[in-house]
Design an enzyme around this catalytic site. Sequence first.
Site, PDB file in Angstrom:
ATOM      1  N   GLU A  53       0.886  -1.161   0.000  1.00  0.00           N
ATOM      2  CA  GLU A  53       0.000   0.000   0.000  1.00  0.00           C
ATOM      3  C   GLU A  53       0.927   1.214   0.000  1.00  0.00           C
ATOM      4  O   GLU A  53       1.823   1.284   0.843  1.00  0.00           O
ATOM      5  CB  GLU A  53      -0.828   0.030   1.281  1.00  0.00           C
ATOM      6  CG  GLU A  53      -1.825  -1.092   1.409  1.00  0.00           C
ATOM      7  CD  GLU A  53      -2.429  -1.113   2.807  1.00  0.00           C
ATOM      8  OE1 GLU A  53      -3.482  -0.492   2.982  1.00  0.00           O
ATOM      9  OE2 GLU A  53      -1.837  -1.718   3.708  1.00  0.00           O
ATOM     10  N   ARG A 279       5.598 -12.475   9.825  1.00  0.00           N
ATOM     11  CA  ARG A 279       6.273 -11.188   9.597  1.00  0.00           C
ATOM     12  C   ARG A 279       7.657 -11.215  10.206  1.00  0.00           C
ATOM     13  O   ARG A 279       7.879 -11.892  11.210  1.00  0.00           O
ATOM     14  CB  ARG A 279       5.512 -10.063  10.312  1.00  0.00           C
ATOM     15  CG  ARG A 279       4.181  -9.734   9.801  1.00  0.00           C
ATOM     16  CD  ARG A 279       3.525  -8.715  10.733  1.00  0.00           C
ATOM     17  NE  ARG A 279       3.981  -7.372  10.462  1.00  0.00           N
ATOM     18  CZ  ARG A 279       3.407  -6.571   9.565  1.00  0.00           C
ATOM     19  NH1 ARG A 279       2.370  -6.991   8.884  1.00  0.00           N
ATOM     20  NH2 ARG A 279       3.861  -5.358   9.363  1.00  0.00           N
ATOM     21  N   LYS A 289       4.771   0.845   9.290  1.00  0.00           N
ATOM     22  CA  LYS A 289       4.776   2.126   8.595  1.00  0.00           C
ATOM     23  C   LYS A 289       4.109   3.205   9.425  1.00  0.00           C
ATOM     24  O   LYS A 289       4.526   4.362   9.422  1.00  0.00           O
ATOM     25  CB  LYS A 289       4.055   1.995   7.243  1.00  0.00           C
ATOM     26  CG  LYS A 289       4.927   1.393   6.173  1.00  0.00           C
ATOM     27  CD  LYS A 289       4.185   1.308   4.860  1.00  0.00           C
ATOM     28  CE  LYS A 289       3.111   0.264   4.914  1.00  0.00           C
ATOM     29  NZ  LYS A 289       2.503  -0.019   3.608  1.00  0.00           N
TER      30      LYS A 289
END
Length: 578
Positions: A53, A279, A289
Amino acid sequence: MAAKTGALPGNGGLYDMTDIAGTEQARDFIRDRIREDLAAGSHSTVVTRFPPEPNGYLHIGHAKSICLNFGVAAEFGGRCNLRFDDTNPLRESQEYIDAIVADVRWLGFEWDGEPRYASDNFEQLYQWAEHLIRNGNAYVDDQSADEIRTTRGTLTEPGMESPWRGRDVEENLDLFRRMRGGEFPDGARVLRARIDMASGNINLRDPVLYRILHAPHPRTGDSWCIYPTYDFAHGQTDAIEGVTHSLCTLEFADHRPLYDWLIAQLPVPMAPRQYEFARLELSSTVLSKRRLGALVDDGYVTGWDDPRMPTLSGLRRRGVPPAAIRDFVSRLAVSRSDGVVESAMLDHCVREILNETAPRRMGVLRPLRVVIESYPEDASEELEIANDPRSPAAGVRRVPFSREIFVERDDFMEDPPRKFFRLAPGREVRLRGAYLVTCVGVIRGADGEVRELRCVHDPDTRGGNAPDGRKVRGALHWVSAPHAVEAEVRLYGPLFVEPDGTDGPGPELNARSLETLVGCKLEPALAKLEQGEVVQFERLGYFCCDRESGSEMPVFNRTIGLRDSFARAMASGKLPHS
Ligand code: ATP
Ligand code: MG
């Protein structure tokens, strides 16, 4: 997939298949599955994608996903797309798109064709939303976001059906088209899938598919005032791109039933299969982020590319070579179990690469002036010093020497303890590649601090060798004072520190993550480095030339020191893994 070097400095070369540890042998549940799929003929070729994104810069966690997606495609002769899942114009921007493109290239990967965008498919996605409505699988809900949230239920209680759930197809189509036409303000209505408000999986309780947002989009401008949710766009976009193996992190496992449901309802060209892996989490930093963006917004760091940031652009400015990141990632398990990786392991990979690639230079960070009384005044000479003492092939450079030099303040002690082999009154040491010198005097300022040392040299030891073989244990780096390049050097510590005790609130911001040294003295060759070039300052560590810092003086960022606690711990069998 073609491997290609990016235009950015310090790329360090191509993504070489042999780079990824055990390309042939690499085994994990994802690669095993792909091998089975290919053997069974379920797919003739593998298609993957890296789907960021564009709402921030990439961090080293993303590198794990990038190396996996691009690596798998390369290993199995398939394709990998770079695709932006750009469904939220409020948080996305062209700056982030550009940075992501540059960072993936810098890491050494090249995608199939042009970058792709979920927004390229907005019209198709809209048509599919109408398809769901026509089949009674979606409805327009007039409830507010708050009402929808509070009626969703909990893990133990079912949700409540919306009063608008029973709308007929015609009314739903009409309202949805008017949503698109811009008749309603933000938040007035949403389109929801009509699945099951009592499902054990909250993602299946009539999730929102479209919301009204009168906001321009970085790519589609003002064409749309309704936008698909991430969950509606992601799986369908994978299907449009023919993604065979949709690889993502574990938090999406609970979304898979929704993605599969949508794929089953819609006339999509194919059905991607999703596989989830853990992750990457790294000690002493955060990989999110949102949290990294807050550090930028609050001015705690100078930007997304601040050398303390675990972003790819921060690591680049710090001097970390992309090959070190690829090597680091190749050592991580691709599995379904979470775990925090010690940042010492990344440091180890960085040192391993820089030890091979960074030329040796001399720089004095905290200078102490030394006058060599026996050396003629106004004279100077050039000494040939090896660029890499281990490898004659790396060649030599010429370094000026004169009567006045600088050495490191730490390399002198007036009253040294037993194991201190550096300079002290009456002590002889070797100046790297120059001469043996003996300290014959100490000059103090009014405050009592040592201002200057007086030494004498032995002219028969040019090059730093004692012809009589006499033993000199200390070897110091030095810089000729009249020739020195003045520089600023920035030393970085971890961005976060773990508070004492393991039950603490999680890592806290480290108030001392940056130490700036001014008035550092470097050998003249260092005036000519380019942005991103990394050298080893002998005995000190690796330093990266930074011309983008806005400072008048040359600036060097310390990439990393020389000590490798990880290698030592491995040798002693005490891995610093948590
Ligand atoms: P963040 O939580 O930092 O905002 P994100 O998951 O929202 O990250 P995306 O841009 O959606 O960021 O991520 C693109 C891809 O990278 C996704 O497939 C995601 O699963 C993967 N990814 C993100 N963070 C990590 C991580 N720490 N380790 C491995 N893969 C990651
Ligand atoms: Mg995300």
